[in-house]
Design a protein around this motif. Sequence first.
Motif, PDB file in Angstrom:
ATOM      1  N   TYR A  15      47.988   4.919   0.043  1.00  0.00           N
ATOM      2  CA  TYR A  15      46.545   5.140  -0.090  1.00  0.00           C
ATOM      3  C   TYR A  15      46.152   6.208   0.932  1.00  0.00           C
ATOM      4  O   TYR A  15      46.302   6.009   2.133  1.00  0.00           O
ATOM      5  N   TYR A  16      45.668   7.339   0.416  1.00  0.00           N
ATOM      6  CA  TYR A  16      45.389   8.511   1.227  1.00  0.00           C
ATOM      7  C   TYR A  16      43.949   8.470   1.745  1.00  0.00           C
ATOM      8  O   TYR A  16      43.021   8.222   0.973  1.00  0.00           O
ATOM      9  N   THR A  17      43.783   8.719   3.039  1.00  0.00           N
ATOM     10  CA  THR A  17      42.451   8.799   3.640  1.00  0.00           C
ATOM     11  C   THR A  17      42.253  10.179   4.252  1.00  0.00           C
ATOM     12  O   THR A  17      43.143  10.683   4.945  1.00  0.00           O
ATOM     13  N   ILE A  18      41.092  10.780   3.997  1.00  0.00           N
ATOM     14  CA  ILE A  18      40.709  12.039   4.627  1.00  0.00           C
ATOM     15  C   ILE A  18      39.434  11.789   5.417  1.00  0.00           C
ATOM     16  O   ILE A  18      38.416  11.386   4.852  1.00  0.00           O
ATOM     17  N   LEU A  19      39.510  11.985   6.722  1.00  0.00           N
ATOM     18  CA  LEU A  19      38.387  11.751   7.631  1.00  0.00           C
ATOM     19  C   LEU A  19      37.928  13.087   8.207  1.00  0.00           C
ATOM     20  O   LEU A  19      38.744  13.844   8.727  1.00  0.00           O
ATOM     21  N   GLY A  20      36.644  13.377   8.103  1.00  0.00           N
ATOM     22  CA  GLY A  20      36.126  14.652   8.573  1.00  0.00           C
ATOM     23  C   GLY A  20      35.139  14.504   9.705  1.00  0.00           C
ATOM     24  O   GLY A  20      34.372  13.534   9.757  1.00  0.00           O
ATOM     25  N   VAL A  21      35.156  15.452  10.632  1.00  0.00           N
ATOM     26  CA  VAL A  21      34.133  15.556  11.672  1.00  0.00           C
ATOM     27  C   VAL A  21      33.100  16.569  11.193  1.00  0.00           C
ATOM     28  O   VAL A  21      33.444  17.699  10.837  1.00  0.00           O
ATOM     29  N   CYS A  22      31.838  16.177  11.169  1.00  0.00           N
ATOM     30  CA  CYS A  22      30.758  17.049  10.684  1.00  0.00           C
ATOM     31  C   CYS A  22      30.297  17.993  11.796  1.00  0.00           C
ATOM     32  O   CYS A  22      30.616  17.823  12.970  1.00  0.00           O
ATOM     33  N   ASP A  23      29.521  18.978  11.397  1.00  0.00           N
ATOM     34  CA  ASP A  23      29.018  19.954  12.362  1.00  0.00           C
ATOM     35  C   ASP A  23      28.153  19.323  13.440  1.00  0.00           C
ATOM     36  O   ASP A  23      28.064  19.825  14.561  1.00  0.00           O
ATOM     37  N   ASP A  24      27.473  18.217  13.127  1.00  0.00           N
ATOM     38  CA  ASP A  24      26.607  17.574  14.123  1.00  0.00           C
ATOM     39  C   ASP A  24      27.359  16.584  15.010  1.00  0.00           C
ATOM     40  O   ASP A  24      26.762  15.912  15.842  1.00  0.00           O
TER      41      ASP A  24
END
Length: 391
Positions: free
Chosen positions: A172-181
Amino acid sequence: MDLTQVQISEIISKETQSESGFCSLMSIIINSLTYHERSDYVRSHVSEQCNGFRPRRWYAGGYSLRLRIPRTRSGSFYPFILSVIRSENEERACLFHELYTRGMTTEDIGTVCERLYGHHYSKQQVSHLSRRCQEDVEAWLARDLANHYPVVYIDATYVPTRRDGNVSREAYYTILGVCDDGSREILALVNHPTEGALCWESELEALKTRGVQGIDLVVSDALSGIENAVCSAFPSARHQFSVAHFKRNALAAVSSKDKAQMSRELDELFEMEDSSCTSAQGYEKLTIFAERWGRHYPSLKRLKHERNAAYFTYLSYLQQYRRMIYTTNWIERLNRCYKRVLKIRNSMPSPEDTLFLMGSVAFEKTSTTYARKLGVFALWNEEIKRWNKKE
């Protein structure tokens, strides 16, 4: 037949002495109200026509009511009285969903809610009610995304899953992103039977269809071919291999008597505070490390491979970012949250059920823990400009 108020009151009193009588009377009253409400609705809407009834069992206030919901040809009619008592059903469904995603079994939920609502709920009823939020979770996982993310972390975890009558561990693939804020959010959660670079490339490409145009840095493990997948999907993104994975793999390759010594050397190799050390110098130290340990453990000589320079990308960033980008620990913590919810179940009945539970955890994390802004990322764009000038 005309009845006085006293007679009507006596009949109602006699009828409601038992629970079954009370439920029967309430069903009659609600059915009568909804029937006449539909009649008024059809008279005021010339183009509408009656279209029979829809049988429905309704639970409210701990009672089970058998209702006949009037329908219209267009399906636009909804009885007002049902919207009044609907809130309790929605509250119950939300409670079931919350308990289910916290790891409780459907049987346990039924037992707890019987004490709360005074009505027994079978495992099938609990399962049905807890999944009322499934469409919301699926819609959230398919939502549009921002066009830019400073850092994106990718990792997969394996869960025993039933497919076509057989149980196997699937990825099960997870993609976690850090936003600009500075906040974080789960960008994607998908299932593939195994983990591979081609699958990762496909999922990174899928981010583009949801609005993502640019990623500055991708953090991942050193899966074979992963650097090619990232470069193909986002050519301008830099790549950091997870140092935590490197340390675990290196320590697993030596005997127990050498682990303490190697652990100390690994801490020196992946220095966080030395601002004078560059990525190139870090890789040079790795080749020396691999050559020395490779004399006793030949498998460690492979650590000198050029692709492993990606373990030191973090050294090109300011110290305030390094501990946030040198490893995939954020996703690994999330994976542990997934496992806490799933561990009570020996295996999940289908990939869809697994994604629903994991998606519920991801949604909660995104709206609570990850919503807190990491102030350090407010200067991220300046850091990227500084790096671009250096290059």
